[in-house]
Design a protein around this motif. Structure first.
Motif, mmCIF file in Angstrom:
data_model
loop_
_atom_site.group_PDB
_atom_site.id
_atom_site.type_symbol
_atom_site.label_atom_id
_atom_site.label_comp_id
_atom_site.label_asym_id
_atom_site.label_seq_id
_atom_site.Cartn_x
_atom_site.Cartn_y
_atom_site.Cartn_z
ATOM 1 N N LEU A 130 -13.112 -13.890 11.140
ATOM 2 C CA LEU A 130 -12.047 -13.232 11.896
ATOM 3 C C LEU A 130 -11.011 -14.229 12.391
ATOM 4 O O LEU A 130 -9.803 -13.948 12.387
ATOM 5 C CB LEU A 130 -12.642 -12.479 13.091
ATOM 6 N N VAL A 131 -11.450 -15.397 12.814
ATOM 7 C CA VAL A 131 -10.523 -16.423 13.285
ATOM 8 C C VAL A 131 -9.613 -16.864 12.143
ATOM 9 O O VAL A 131 -8.391 -16.998 12.310
ATOM 10 C CB VAL A 131 -11.294 -17.622 13.875
ATOM 11 N N THR A 132 -10.229 -17.076 10.974
ATOM 12 C CA THR A 132 -9.437 -17.447 9.792
ATOM 13 C C THR A 132 -8.448 -16.361 9.437
ATOM 14 O O THR A 132 -7.261 -16.627 9.199
ATOM 15 C CB THR A 132 -10.364 -17.717 8.596
ATOM 16 N N ASP A 133 -8.929 -15.118 9.398
ATOM 17 C CA ASP A 133 -8.084 -14.001 8.973
ATOM 18 C C ASP A 133 -6.962 -13.708 9.961
ATOM 19 O O ASP A 133 -5.823 -13.439 9.564
ATOM 20 C CB ASP A 133 -8.922 -12.732 8.822
ATOM 21 N N MET A 134 -7.274 -13.747 11.239
ATOM 22 C CA MET A 134 -6.336 -13.234 12.233
ATOM 23 C C MET A 134 -5.372 -14.285 12.765
ATOM 24 O O MET A 134 -4.232 -13.967 13.103
ATOM 25 C CB MET A 134 -7.106 -12.610 13.393
ATOM 26 N N PHE A 135 -5.821 -15.525 12.867
ATOM 27 C CA PHE A 135 -5.001 -16.564 13.475
ATOM 28 C C PHE A 135 -4.459 -17.581 12.473
ATOM 29 O O PHE A 135 -3.309 -17.996 12.566
ATOM 30 C CB PHE A 135 -5.796 -17.318 14.551
ATOM 31 N N GLU A 136 -5.316 -18.006 11.544
ATOM 32 C CA GLU A 136 -4.988 -19.149 10.701
ATOM 33 C C GLU A 136 -4.295 -18.784 9.406
ATOM 34 O O GLU A 136 -3.673 -19.648 8.772
ATOM 35 C CB GLU A 136 -6.273 -19.927 10.385
ATOM 36 N N THR A 137 -4.396 -17.533 8.988
ATOM 37 C CA THR A 137 -3.793 -17.083 7.728
ATOM 38 C C THR A 137 -3.094 -15.750 7.960
ATOM 39 O O THR A 137 -3.182 -15.154 9.031
ATOM 40 C CB THR A 137 -4.862 -16.903 6.636
ATOM 41 N N ILE A 138 -2.407 -15.290 6.944
ATOM 42 C CA ILE A 138 -1.813 -13.950 6.958
ATOM 43 C C ILE A 138 -2.726 -13.072 6.112
ATOM 44 O O ILE A 138 -2.714 -13.149 4.876
ATOM 45 C CB ILE A 138 -0.386 -13.962 6.387
ATOM 46 N N THR A 139 -3.561 -12.281 6.744
ATOM 47 C CA THR A 139 -4.560 -11.475 6.057
ATOM 48 C C THR A 139 -4.332 -10.003 6.384
ATOM 49 O O THR A 139 -4.136 -9.647 7.549
ATOM 50 C CB THR A 139 -5.976 -11.884 6.476
ATOM 51 N N LEU A 140 -4.361 -9.181 5.358
ATOM 52 C CA LEU A 140 -4.172 -7.747 5.524
ATOM 53 C C LEU A 140 -5.274 -6.992 4.788
ATOM 54 O O LEU A 140 -5.946 -7.542 3.895
ATOM 55 C CB LEU A 140 -2.807 -7.295 4.996
ATOM 56 N N TYR A 141 -5.429 -5.733 5.163
ATOM 57 C CA TYR A 141 -6.381 -4.842 4.506
ATOM 58 C C TYR A 141 -5.646 -3.666 3.879
ATOM 59 O O TYR A 141 -4.526 -3.318 4.282
ATOM 60 C CB TYR A 141 -7.389 -4.285 5.524
ATOM 61 N N ASN A 142 -6.312 -3.088 2.916
ATOM 62 C CA ASN A 142 -5.899 -1.786 2.397
ATOM 63 C C ASN A 142 -7.139 -0.897 2.447
ATOM 64 O O ASN A 142 -7.838 -0.714 1.452
ATOM 65 C CB ASN A 142 -5.357 -1.906 0.974
ATOM 66 N N ASN A 143 -7.435 -0.394 3.639
ATOM 67 C CA ASN A 143 -8.601 0.461 3.849
ATOM 68 C C ASN A 143 -8.175 1.923 3.802
ATOM 69 O O ASN A 143 -7.131 2.274 4.368
ATOM 70 C CB ASN A 143 -9.239 0.171 5.219
ATOM 71 N N LYS A 144 -8.972 2.753 3.163
ATOM 72 C CA LYS A 144 -8.621 4.172 3.178
ATOM 73 C C LYS A 144 -9.837 5.034 2.871
ATOM 74 O O LYS A 144 -10.809 4.599 2.235
ATOM 75 C CB LYS A 144 -7.497 4.470 2.199
ATOM 76 N N VAL A 145 -9.747 6.257 3.343
ATOM 77 C CA VAL A 145 -10.778 7.251 3.067
ATOM 78 C C VAL A 145 -10.441 7.940 1.756
ATOM 79 O O VAL A 145 -9.359 8.514 1.602
ATOM 80 C CB VAL A 145 -10.850 8.282 4.217
ATOM 81 N N LYS A 146 -11.388 7.884 0.823
ATOM 82 C CA LYS A 146 -11.182 8.555 -0.465
ATOM 83 C C LYS A 146 -11.649 10.007 -0.412
ATOM 84 O O LYS A 146 -11.048 10.895 -1.003
ATOM 85 C CB LYS A 146 -11.950 7.808 -1.559
ATOM 86 N N ASP A 168 -16.628 8.518 1.768
ATOM 87 C CA ASP A 168 -16.324 7.627 0.645
ATOM 88 C C ASP A 168 -15.092 6.816 1.046
ATOM 89 O O ASP A 168 -13.997 7.380 1.197
ATOM 90 C CB ASP A 168 -16.045 8.449 -0.612
ATOM 91 N N ALA A 169 -15.274 5.514 1.256
ATOM 92 C CA ALA A 169 -14.182 4.691 1.790
ATOM 93 C C ALA A 169 -13.961 3.450 0.934
ATOM 94 O O ALA A 169 -14.906 2.844 0.423
ATOM 95 C CB ALA A 169 -14.490 4.280 3.229
ATOM 96 N N GLN A 170 -12.708 3.082 0.822
ATOM 97 C CA GLN A 170 -12.312 1.890 0.072
ATOM 98 C C GLN A 170 -11.889 0.788 1.043
ATOM 99 O O GLN A 170 -11.170 1.044 1.998
ATOM 100 C CB GLN A 170 -11.149 2.233 -0.848
ATOM 101 N N VAL A 171 -12.371 -0.435 0.799
ATOM 102 C CA VAL A 171 -11.997 -1.588 1.622
ATOM 103 C C VAL A 171 -11.467 -2.686 0.704
ATOM 104 O O VAL A 171 -12.189 -3.152 -0.186
ATOM 105 C CB VAL A 171 -13.194 -2.110 2.440
ATOM 106 N N ILE A 172 -10.241 -3.068 0.923
ATOM 107 C CA ILE A 172 -9.618 -4.162 0.165
ATOM 108 C C ILE A 172 -8.996 -5.128 1.160
ATOM 109 O O ILE A 172 -8.292 -4.719 2.085
ATOM 110 C CB ILE A 172 -8.545 -3.632 -0.809
ATOM 111 N N LYS A 173 -9.281 -6.400 0.990
ATOM 112 C CA LYS A 173 -8.701 -7.441 1.851
ATOM 113 C C LYS A 173 -7.971 -8.445 0.979
ATOM 114 O O LYS A 173 -8.431 -8.794 -0.102
ATOM 115 C CB LYS A 173 -9.802 -8.136 2.664
ATOM 116 N N TYR A 174 -6.825 -8.917 1.464
ATOM 117 C CA TYR A 174 -6.068 -9.904 0.699
ATOM 118 C C TYR A 174 -5.261 -10.775 1.651
ATOM 119 O O TYR A 174 -5.033 -10.444 2.806
ATOM 120 C CB TYR A 174 -5.153 -9.229 -0.317
#
Length: 615
Positions: A464-480, A497-503
């Motif tokens: 979480l520290v890496t994702d939220m503070f040190e980098t620009i990290t986003l999700y593409n989460n959605k309910v299928k 049924d849920a999709q989780v994508i992080k980039y």
């Protein structure tokens, strides 16, 4: 040209401002002002200073020094003057600089004064300052290239030489003694930071003498208007709201914001440093913002005093309450702890103040109502990054970029408090405040604050520290897909049924789905030929199921809400709840930064089946 001609003086040693005794005479009828101050400056370097560099206003201004000197250079195009002393200012010596300034006459075509008929708001940026300032330098990379200027970041790196010598607000100063005398017409009230020491009338005008009993940043303002005043007291702190008599719509909300804010910040951070807190209205012609000075908060009518938050169909955030809480929080985050003039500085002021206001909103409205506020922050961040003209920075390296330090910062800090727990997270903040409050150079930097957070974060959540503070990290989460069925025992089975994508995103917005080692996840949905990609996942993401909305409170019933470890792009969750479900979602409160937060939830459809459900 300003940079080309003057930046060579950027490292010239200068005396530092340690005290200001100022006056401001406001003439609302003619919209004029006359002002001046005595600056006390001290050579805090270890070398003799032979030349004083002054940025002076573009208006009639007289400057005198108590040391004999000559003007050796006067760059009139830039309002930049150099005074050479006959006898150099030695280390530890004091220099007294006095000045008087006034506006050029106003004409039908030219408005040469910030004074208005009712509701004047002027800050000290109109006064002379000491030393070369890079705030006027061109920041856009392409424009710099056009004018043969070397590439330059908007702010230096936290570990760059000299980056921690100055804070990002006070210029060539640390913490100063402050006193002000403000005069205005007989039908108005004049205000400056500090406590009212004396009030009198002379020649048909009113005079007010204010003095601060402790050192403050070199950041102050003057206000004057025909005000009604609402007064109260809370835990020994006198509260005042100065407002236009016709604009009383949200005064009670603002007073509540002051009280709720004082309660939360005193309980969770360090003690409030003043005996008074006051809000002063100014007209929207002066801007649509609020600004926190020591114990004094100018507040635009547009975002507070005439905001319509009573409409039953209006689902907007209660801005008068929340902005009050935010500006009050600045009495801690800027006016107790101020960051170095380096990348990430505003994480320690704007982000922490916005987080603080979110916690006050949570306390006042309940956790169940926070989705509205978090989604508002999320949408603001996503919009802001689409119009970034230079480059997007990670939060702890932001360069005073509003969409990052306000919207993203509040969302990130709120999410971290949620993951770590309020008590643990606020303890980090409190220790950081105790370590740096009212301190001068070396000023704190955001990387130090993030390291403090990292130290209390368990191994499973270090990502979480890496994702939220040190980098620009986003999700593409959605309910299928989301269904429910009633079970024989009267309970309900929810199938999600849920999709989780992080980039990751680079500074120009390009999406990256592989980590440093080159690893990524892929998943090809049934019936599709194109595979979905994600960074490797070992993320704890909230899954929720919700019931009917209570008609009396307007709050939905939370039937299930847990953080579950997710390791795949495609996920199926079977959840049993005790009451009839209406809606389900993945990260349903929008605590993670999601490219499209509107598809995180879905209404449930009923699934008819006689099969036995597995818990």
């Amino acid at each position: 040209n300003y940079e080309k001609d003057l930046s060579k003086y950027g490292k010239a040693p200068q005396p530092r401002l340690v005290a200001v005794n100022t006056f401001m005479d406001i003439f609302p009828d003619t919209r004029d002002f006359k002002a001046g101050a005595t600056y006390t400056l001290v050579n805090q370097t270890d070398v003799a200073i032979d030349t004083l560099h002054v940025n002076y206003p573009d208006r009639p201004t007289e400057i005198t020094l108590d040391l004999e000197s000559d003007i050796v250079k006067d760059f009139e195009d830039y309002n930049y003057r150099m005074y050479q002393f006959k006898k150099a200012l030695q280390p530890g010596d004091t220099l007294i600089m006095k000045f008087e300034t006034e506006n050029k006459p106003n004409t039908f075509f030219d408005n040469n004064s910030p004074v208005v008929d009712n509701g004047t708001f002027i800050n000290n940026s109109i006064f002379p300052s000491i030393g070369y300032s890079d705030q006027f330098e061109i920041r856009n990379t392409q424009v710099r290239k056009k004018y043969d200027l070397e590439p330059k970041d908007r702010l230096p790196a936290p570990d760059a030489p000299g980056a921690r010598d100055n804070n990002y607000i006070g210029g060539n100063s640390d913490w100063i003694d402050f006193e002000a005398t403000v005069s205005t017409s007989s039908d108005q009230i004049a205000i400056a930071p500090g406590y009212l020491i004396k009030e009198w009338e002379e020649d048909g005008r009113k005079y007010y003498n204010y003095k601060m009993d402790s050192k403050i940043l070199n950041f102050y303002a003057f206000l004057s208007g025909r005000y009604d005043v609402k007064r109260d007291e809370h835990d020994g702190v006198k509260l005042e709201i100065y407002y236009h008599p016709d604009h009383d719509y949200n005064v009670d909300r603002m007073m509540s914001g002051l009280k709720e804010g004082l309660d939360y910040y005193n309980d969770n951070y360090t003690p409030y440093q003043h005996r008074q807190a006051r809000i002063i209205e100014f007209p929207r012609t002066g801007g649509g913002f609020a600004q926190a000075f020591p114990n004094t908060i100018p507040f635009s009518e547009a975002i507070g005093f005439i905001a319509d938050v009573d409409d039953e169909d209006n689902d907007a955030v209660d801005y008068p309450f929340s902005i009050t809480a935010h500006e009050l929080a600045h009495q801690w985050w800027a006016h107790q702890v101020i960051g170095a003039n380096a990348k990430g500085a505003t994480l320690l002021s704007e982000s922490l103040s916005e987080y603080s206001s979110l916690k006050v909103l949570e306390k006042a409205n309940g956790k169940e109502q926070m989705r509205k506020f978090l989604k508002d922050a999320m949408d603001g961040y996503l919009l802001g990054r689409t119009v970034e003209q230079i480059k997007e920075n990670p939060l702890m390296y932001n360069e005073n970029q509003q969409y990052i330090h306000y919207q993203k910062g509040s969302l990130v800090l709120y999410a971290m408090s949620d993951y770590l727990g309020d008590e643990k997270f606020n303890a980090v903040i409190k220790r950081f405040a105790e370590k740096h409050q009212f301190k001068g150079a070396p000023y704190p930097v955001a990387t130090e604050f993030v390291n403090d957070i990292k130290a209390v974060t368990p191994d499973s959540l270090q990502y979480l520290v890496t994702d939220m503070f040190e980098t620009i990290t986003l999700y593409n989460n959605k309910v299928k897909d989301a269904t429910y069925q009633e079970l024989p025992d009267g309970k309900y089975l929810v199938t999600l049924d849920a999709q989780v994508i992080k980039y990751r995103s680079n500074e120009k917005g390009k999406s990256v789905y592989k980590n440093i080692a080159g690893d990524s996840l892929t998943f090809t949905p049934e019936g599709k030929t194109k595979a979905l990609q994600s960074l490797p996942l070992a993320d704890y993401i909230e899954v929720g199921v919700f019931g009917e909305v209570d008609e009396d409170t307007g709050v939905e019933k939370v039937l299930y809400l847990k953080k579950l470890k997710v390791t795949e792009i495609s996920n199926n969750f079977d959840i049993i709840v005790d009451a009839k479900p209406v809606e389900a979602g993945i990260d349903p409160y929008n605590k993670l930064i999601d490219r499209n937060s509107d598809d995180n939830r879905s209404k449930l459809s009923e699934k008819k089946s006689s099969t036995t459900a597995k818990e």
